[in-house]
Design a protein around this motif. Structure first.
Motif, PDB file in Angstrom:
ATOM      1  N   UNK A  28       0.832  -1.201   0.000  1.00  0.00           N
ATOM      2  CA  UNK A  28       0.000   0.000   0.000  1.00  0.00           C
ATOM      3  C   UNK A  28       0.858   1.240   0.000  1.00  0.00           C
ATOM      4  N   UNK A  29       1.983   1.243   0.791  1.00  0.00           N
ATOM      5  CA  UNK A  29       2.849   2.420   0.837  1.00  0.00           C
ATOM      6  C   UNK A  29       3.471   2.698  -0.519  1.00  0.00           C
ATOM      7  N   UNK A  30       3.762   1.650  -1.278  1.00  0.00           N
ATOM      8  CA  UNK A  30       4.318   1.834  -2.602  1.00  0.00           C
ATOM      9  C   UNK A  30       3.277   2.437  -3.538  1.00  0.00           C
ATOM     10  N   UNK A  31       2.042   1.978  -3.407  1.00  0.00           N
ATOM     11  CA  UNK A  31       0.971   2.482  -4.260  1.00  0.00           C
ATOM     12  C   UNK A  31       0.805   3.988  -4.091  1.00  0.00           C
ATOM     13  N   UNK A  32       0.956   4.487  -2.835  1.00  0.00           N
ATOM     14  CA  UNK A  32       0.717   5.892  -2.559  1.00  0.00           C
ATOM     15  C   UNK A  32       1.936   6.775  -2.829  1.00  0.00           C
ATOM     16  N   UNK A  33       3.065   6.201  -3.150  1.00  0.00           N
ATOM     17  CA  UNK A  33       4.234   7.004  -3.521  1.00  0.00           C
ATOM     18  C   UNK A  33       3.961   7.680  -4.859  1.00  0.00           C
ATOM     19  N   UNK A  34       4.355   8.927  -4.974  1.00  0.00           N
ATOM     20  CA  UNK A  34       4.071   9.721  -6.169  1.00  0.00           C
ATOM     21  C   UNK A  34       5.330  10.420  -6.648  1.00  0.00           C
ATOM     22  N   UNK A  35       5.503  10.478  -7.958  1.00  0.00           N
ATOM     23  CA  UNK A  35       6.589  11.241  -8.554  1.00  0.00           C
ATOM     24  C   UNK A  35       6.056  12.567  -9.088  1.00  0.00           C
ATOM     25  N   UNK A  36       6.882  13.605  -8.995  1.00  0.00           N
ATOM     26  CA  UNK A  36       6.517  14.941  -9.462  1.00  0.00           C
ATOM     27  C   UNK A  36       7.620  15.508 -10.347  1.00  0.00           C
ATOM     28  N   UNK A  37       7.223  16.380 -11.258  1.00  0.00           N
ATOM     29  CA  UNK A  37       8.167  17.111 -12.098  1.00  0.00           C
ATOM     30  C   UNK A  37       8.110  18.585 -11.702  1.00  0.00           C
ATOM     31  N   UNK A  38       9.200  19.091 -11.155  1.00  0.00           N
ATOM     32  CA  UNK A  38       9.236  20.470 -10.681  1.00  0.00           C
ATOM     33  C   UNK A  38       9.982  21.354 -11.680  1.00  0.00           C
ATOM     34  N   UNK A  39       9.368  22.479 -12.033  1.00  0.00           N
ATOM     35  CA  UNK A  39       9.945  23.421 -12.986  1.00  0.00           C
ATOM     36  C   UNK A  39      10.287  24.727 -12.272  1.00  0.00           C
ATOM     37  N   UNK A  40      11.583  25.085 -12.252  1.00  0.00           N
ATOM     38  CA  UNK A  40      12.045  26.272 -11.535  1.00  0.00           C
ATOM     39  C   UNK A  40      12.413  27.360 -12.534  1.00  0.00           C
ATOM     40  N   UNK A  41      11.689  28.470 -12.491  1.00  0.00           N
ATOM     41  CA  UNK A  41      11.888  29.556 -13.448  1.00  0.00           C
ATOM     42  C   UNK A  41      13.175  30.345 -13.196  1.00  0.00           C
ATOM     43  N   UNK A  42      13.527  31.155 -14.186  1.00  0.00           N
ATOM     44  CA  UNK A  42      14.651  32.062 -14.062  1.00  0.00           C
ATOM     45  C   UNK A  42      14.177  33.491 -13.861  1.00  0.00           C
ATOM     46  N   UNK A  43      14.971  34.433 -14.351  1.00  0.00           N
ATOM     47  CA  UNK A  43      14.653  35.867 -14.237  1.00  0.00           C
ATOM     48  C   UNK A  43      13.295  36.114 -14.889  1.00  0.00           C
TER      49      UNK A  43
END
Length: 303
Positions: A28-43
């Motif tokens: 169950x703990x594996x099922x609830x693990x989630x991956x995210x893609x984070x986008x960090x802007x510049x100026x």
């Protein structure tokens, strides 16, 4: 307790049920693990600080850009040290506990993720619930604490980790506090670029420069030169070019030292060098420029 029968060992039914429940809990703990893609802007003058759903800086929010994409918005105007808490807030939100992150950064976003990892990547972080409030801050999840963040790798488009000569020359508005950080010697001294907490930085360097960017040494994308976009080490920038240019040292692919012997920072690898000189620095409101190469990689590999 075990029951012995003809030399074979069997668990009592109750113990078997307990072990089965524990195993199921692990699944169950594996099922609830989630991956995210984070986008960090510049100026920027358009990013909405703390709003992880605002992709104005990048392009249409409907465009695919990796699994569960989030926009790690900071104001793109003030100094890195003043705004870095917003990057740490997002990393705490999505990259702790059982959750993992892929990170993409553009331009001065390179300084932001590098600064966060170098100075705070070894600190104690509370596990968060991945549900941010309007300021981009998430609540505690289980009460657990971990060291640093769960980051698979970092893709950097047109990275300004090595600063820009445009800032040195005053070509950008000198009233912006961020411009002071973007001077080449300042950017390179802002934190230990070799300390990435063993997270790989994959660098994407554009080369579609223009005449007004002649102040930039070697190949450039109109805003940063190859020495910065390629993660070249040292206390100041130098000229690096594509392999076809005879009168300039090559920016090498991968982790190898560049022509002339200057190394890249630790855990930095050039994944894309713009040999065709087709990609500039700017997103143009549509995931454009060398950011398009990073977006393609995130779509293909951030899942």
């Amino acid at each position: 307790m075990r029951i012995e029968w003809f030399g074979l060992s069997f668990l009592r039914p109750r113990r078997m049920l307990v072990l089965a429940a524990l195993a199921l809990g692990g699944l169950v703990s594996v099922v609830y693990a989630t991956n995210y893609s984070l986008w960090i802007n510049g100026r920027s003058s358009t990013a909405q600080p703390g709003n992880h759903a605002d992709f104005t800086y990048w392009g249409p929010a409907s465009t695919a850009a990796g699994v569960n994409k989030k926009s790690v918005n900071w104001d793109g105007y003030n100094r890195v040290s003043d705004q870095n808490y917003r990057i740490r807030d997002a990393l705490d939100c999505y990259c702790t506990g059982t959750n993992w992150c892929y990170v993409a950064a553009h331009s001065a976003g390179n300084l932001q993720i590098g600064y966060a990892l170098s100075l705070y990547g070894g600190s104690a972080r509370s596990v968060k619930n991945a549900t941010p409030n309007a300021s981009g801050v998430c609540g505690n999840s289980t009460g657990a604490v971990q060291t640093g963040w769960n980051i698979k790798w970092v893709d950097v488009a047109a990275g300004a980790g090595g600063g820009s000569e445009l800032s040195n020359a005053g070509s950008w508005a000198v009233s912006e506090p961020l411009v002071a950080d973007l001077k080449t010697t300042t950017a390179r001294a802002l934190y230990d670029h070799n300390q990435t907490r063993a997270k790989w930085f994959y660098m994407y360097a554009g080369a579609k420069g223009t005449l007004y960017s002649a102040v930039l040494p070697g190949q450039d994308d109109e805003a940063v030169a190859y020495h910065s976009a390629g993660g070249v080490s040292g206390s100041s920038g130098a000229g690096y070019c594509n392999a076809a240019d005879w009168f300039c040292n090559d920016l090498t692919l991968g982790t190898a030292a560049n022509e002339g012997g200057i190394a890249k920072w630790s855990y930095h690898s050039v994944k894309f060098r713009d040999d065709s000189e087709a990609y500039n620095h700017y997103t143009n409101g549509n995931w454009g420029g060398v950011v398009s190469k990073v977006r393609a990689d995130m779509v293909a590999n951030a899942y």
